[in-house]
Design a protein around this motif. Structure first.
Motif, PDB file in Angstrom:
ATOM      1  N   ASN A   1       0.934  -1.182  -0.059  1.00  0.00           N
ATOM      2  CA  ASN A   1       0.047  -0.044   0.080  1.00  0.00           C
ATOM      3  C   ASN A   1       0.671   1.284   0.079  1.00  0.00           C
ATOM      4  O   ASN A   1       1.541   1.556   1.096  1.00  0.00           O
ATOM      5  N   THR A   2       0.761   1.898  -1.099  1.00  0.00           N
ATOM      6  CA  THR A   2       1.776   3.080  -1.294  1.00  0.00           C
ATOM      7  C   THR A   2       1.464   4.287  -0.436  1.00  0.00           C
ATOM      8  O   THR A   2       2.361   4.959   0.022  1.00  0.00           O
ATOM      9  N   ALA A   3       0.165   4.384  -0.280  1.00  0.00           N
ATOM     10  CA  ALA A   3      -0.227   5.429   0.727  1.00  0.00           C
ATOM     11  C   ALA A   3       0.140   5.198   2.178  1.00  0.00           C
ATOM     12  O   ALA A   3       0.411   6.258   2.921  1.00  0.00           O
ATOM     13  N   MET A   4       0.326   4.000   2.683  1.00  0.00           N
ATOM     14  CA  MET A   4       0.882   3.801   4.169  1.00  0.00           C
ATOM     15  C   MET A   4       2.156   4.226   4.042  1.00  0.00           C
ATOM     16  O   MET A   4       2.827   4.910   5.024  1.00  0.00           O
TER      17      MET A   4
ATOM     18  N   ALA B   1      -5.281  13.049  -0.604  1.00  0.00           N
ATOM     19  CA  ALA B   1      -6.622  12.382  -0.406  1.00  0.00           C
ATOM     20  C   ALA B   1      -6.451  11.016  -0.052  1.00  0.00           C
ATOM     21  O   ALA B   1      -7.096  10.397   0.594  1.00  0.00           O
ATOM     22  N   GLU B   2      -5.489  10.344  -0.841  1.00  0.00           N
ATOM     23  CA  GLU B   2      -5.210   8.936  -0.829  1.00  0.00           C
ATOM     24  C   GLU B   2      -4.479   8.530   0.800  1.00  0.00           C
ATOM     25  O   GLU B   2      -4.868   7.592   1.443  1.00  0.00           O
ATOM     26  N   SER B   3      -3.461   9.377   1.094  1.00  0.00           N
ATOM     27  CA  SER B   3      -2.912   9.215   2.441  1.00  0.00           C
ATOM     28  C   SER B   3      -3.254   9.921   3.526  1.00  0.00           C
ATOM     29  O   SER B   3      -2.913   9.729   4.586  1.00  0.00           O
ATOM     30  N   PHE B   4      -4.333  10.722   3.387  1.00  0.00           N
ATOM     31  CA  PHE B   4      -4.818  11.558   4.631  1.00  0.00           C
ATOM     32  C   PHE B   4      -5.294  10.630   5.745  1.00  0.00           C
ATOM     33  O   PHE B   4      -4.931  10.752   7.079  1.00  0.00           O
ATOM     34  N   VAL B   5      -6.031   9.676   5.439  1.00  0.00           N
ATOM     35  CA  VAL B   5      -6.433   8.805   6.641  1.00  0.00           C
ATOM     36  C   VAL B   5      -5.487   8.104   7.212  1.00  0.00           C
ATOM     37  O   VAL B   5      -5.150   8.105   8.535  1.00  0.00           O
ATOM     38  N   PHE B   6      -4.678   7.612   6.713  1.00  0.00           N
ATOM     39  CA  PHE B   6      -3.224   6.856   7.095  1.00  0.00           C
ATOM     40  C   PHE B   6      -2.372   7.726   8.011  1.00  0.00           C
ATOM     41  O   PHE B   6      -1.899   7.518   8.861  1.00  0.00           O
ATOM     42  N   THR B   7      -2.174   8.958   7.299  1.00  0.00           N
ATOM     43  CA  THR B   7      -1.130   9.923   8.074  1.00  0.00           C
ATOM     44  C   THR B   7      -1.913  10.381   9.207  1.00  0.00           C
ATOM     45  O   THR B   7      -1.331  10.504  10.401  1.00  0.00           O
ATOM     46  N   LYS B   8      -3.391  10.638   9.331  1.00  0.00           N
ATOM     47  CA  LYS B   8      -3.925  11.373  10.371  1.00  0.00           C
ATOM     48  C   LYS B   8      -4.124  10.054  11.721  1.00  0.00           C
ATOM     49  O   LYS B   8      -3.707  10.337  12.734  1.00  0.00           O
ATOM     50  N   ASP B   9      -4.010   8.655  11.211  1.00  0.00           N
ATOM     51  CA  ASP B   9      -3.980   7.530  12.261  1.00  0.00           C
ATOM     52  C   ASP B   9      -2.514   7.660  12.914  1.00  0.00           C
ATOM     53  O   ASP B   9      -2.530   7.616  14.262  1.00  0.00           O
TER      54      ASP B   9
END
Length: 480
Positions: free
Chosen positions: A78-81, A159-167
């Motif tokens: 998962n590149t976004a992670m 937008a793709e990495s926002f949720v992972f970055t916020k976590d």
């Protein structure tokens, strides 16, 4: 008639407790006497090795961990992670810098106090460092959590990495008191001469982190949250280890609140050195962002080549950093106790930096293509990465020396000089980058790093020469 052996093995419970307590006290005194021996009497080479080698090993483990951390997360595909992991590095660097603000400031002060044999003052400073770090971490958490969305946007999350970055950011902000305290305790434990204990805590943190990373990703499928949580928990494990040492093994350090004291003298001495360390960390992060901004003009391959060469350069840089930071307590102690020994320590460290830089340089120039080839099979990328590696390795000795200069200024309480060293490279790099880019394009951007390092070296050497009267041995010591 009762034999002496019978008496010895038939103690009352209270006598057993007293015997064990006396044994522990003797063991603590023996350990602290051994630490003082390295400060005061051990041959210079042996003393430097005692302080520096554990630090060098500890920093090396940190490099290995950072590579494995990305590797574990990368296995998920998962590149976004992976992007989230990269984007949160500046936040982690700021939290770490806050720990070093208290830790380096308190640590150098503690070493100087030990040299002056002001042991009660050492307890006041160590207790202050412990609780001040907790408070500082709580402030970060209280300020950061309400602003978390703004922080994540500021880090550049898409937008793709926002949720992972916020976590990741959420976990790091909640755990910030722990992370700040970890870096503080690592510094002050080393400052009292317990270099092996400091190293053990660092390695313990790395090992626990790697184990928890593997469990979080491969067993529990917790992804980014698991990786961030592993970092916080591993730091907590190391904190418990350091706290046990300070509470039960150290004669000088303490975590007891009864010794807490935030006097004007403690605050000024700690922040006089700690603030420049913090500013230097912030500047290094800013420099990295600005450098990448210039480099991205020359395409993804230029950025990737620099990323690979930077990872390879990290290992020898961290070895030299471990050496220079490791000898800071020895220099600080000798500054107040024996300036002639301080002079010999600095001289030996310079020779060691030169030898290590030469060895690493030869290795790089012989097998640079093979080293870059470990990360990619693209011929153009290998050629570009090898070129960057050759150029940046030219300044390895210089960066080692500038780190030593900064350490000397911190150890000897030269706050102004330490502050100048903390900003000079960043102040220099920005205009050099601009003009070098205009004049020589990609090559100018790469060489700007070497030029900025050289300017920092010259400024540091000049300040050290100006301050020589404060730092040179006393005439009485020379006569001995």
């Amino acid at each position: 008639m009762i034999s002496s052996n019978t008496v010895r093995f038939n103690l009352t419970p209270l006598e057993k407790v007293n015997t064990q307590s006396n044994y522990m006290k003797k063991e603590v005194i023996r350990m602290d006497t051994e630490n003082l021996h390295y400060f005061e009497k051990a041959p210079i080479a042996k003393a430097v090795a005692h302080f520096a080698v554990p630090m060098m090993l500890g920093t090396s483990m940190s490099v290995i961990y950072s590579i494995l951390n990305a590797f574990f997360l990368g296995t998920l595909g998962n590149t976004a992670m992976l992007t989230a992991l990269a984007l949160t590095l500046p936040l982690f660097a700021i939290i770490m810098a806050l720990g070093n603000l208290i830790g380096m400031g308190s640590g150098t002060f503690i070493s100087r106090l030990l040299g002056e044999k002001k042991y009660n003052d050492v307890k006041h400073v160590s207790s202050f460092a412990f609780y001040a770090s907790l408070v500082l971490g709580l402030i970060v958490m209280a300020v950061g959590l309400p602003l978390i969305d703004s922080i994540v946007h500021g880090l550049g999350a898409s937008a793709e990495s926002f949720v992972f970055t916020k976590d990741y950011v959420t976990v790091m902000l909640i755990g910030s008191p722990i992370v700040v305290l970890f870096f503080t305790l690592e510094n002050i434990v080393r400052a009292e001469g317990a270099a092996i204990t400091s190293m053990t805590g660092m390695i313990l943190s790395v090992v626990v982190n790697i184990i928890l990373d593997a469990l979080a990703i491969f067993v529990f499928d917790w992804g980014v949250i698991g990786v961030a949580s592993a970092t916080v928990i591993s730091n907590l494990v190391a904190i418990l280890y350091y706290a046990y040492h300070m509470g039960n093994k150290s004669q000088f350090l303490t975590i007891s609140a009864k010794w807490f004291k935030a006097s004007k003298d403690i605050l000024s001495k700690v922040f006089k050195i700690g603030v420049p360390v913090f500013i230097m960390s912030i500047f290094l992060g800013g420099m990295s962002l600005i450098f990448n901004h210039f480099l991205v003009e020359y395409g993804d391959q230029a950025v990737a080549a620099h990323g690979i060469s930077s990872r390879l350069l990290q290992f020898p840089e961290f070895i030299l950093m471990g050496l220079c930071e490791g000898v800071v307590p020895l220099i600080a102690f000798s500054f107040t106790a024996n300036k002639l020994r301080m002079k010999h320590t600095i001289s030996f460290t310079i020779k060691t930096i030169a030898a290590l830089a030469a060895v690493f340089g030869v290795i790089v120039y012989l097998i640079s293509d093979h080293l870059i080839g470990l990360f990619t099979n693209d011929p153009q990328l290998i050629e570009m990465g090898s070129y960057i590696l050759h150029v940046t390795f030219l300044s390895l000795f210089i960066t080692g020396m500038t780190t030593l200069f900064t350490g000397i200024f911190q150890a000897t309480a030269q706050g102004t000089a330490a502050f100048i060293m903390s900003i000079i490279q960043g102040v220099t790099l920005i205009p050099v980058l601009y003009f070098a880019n205009q004049m020589n394009g990609f090559h100018g951007v790469i060489w700007s790093l070497v030029i900025a390092d050289a300017v920092a070296f010259l400024v540091g050497a000049t300040m050290l020469y100006v301050l020589r009267n404060k730092l040179q041995p006393d005439l009485e010591q020379l006569a001995q």
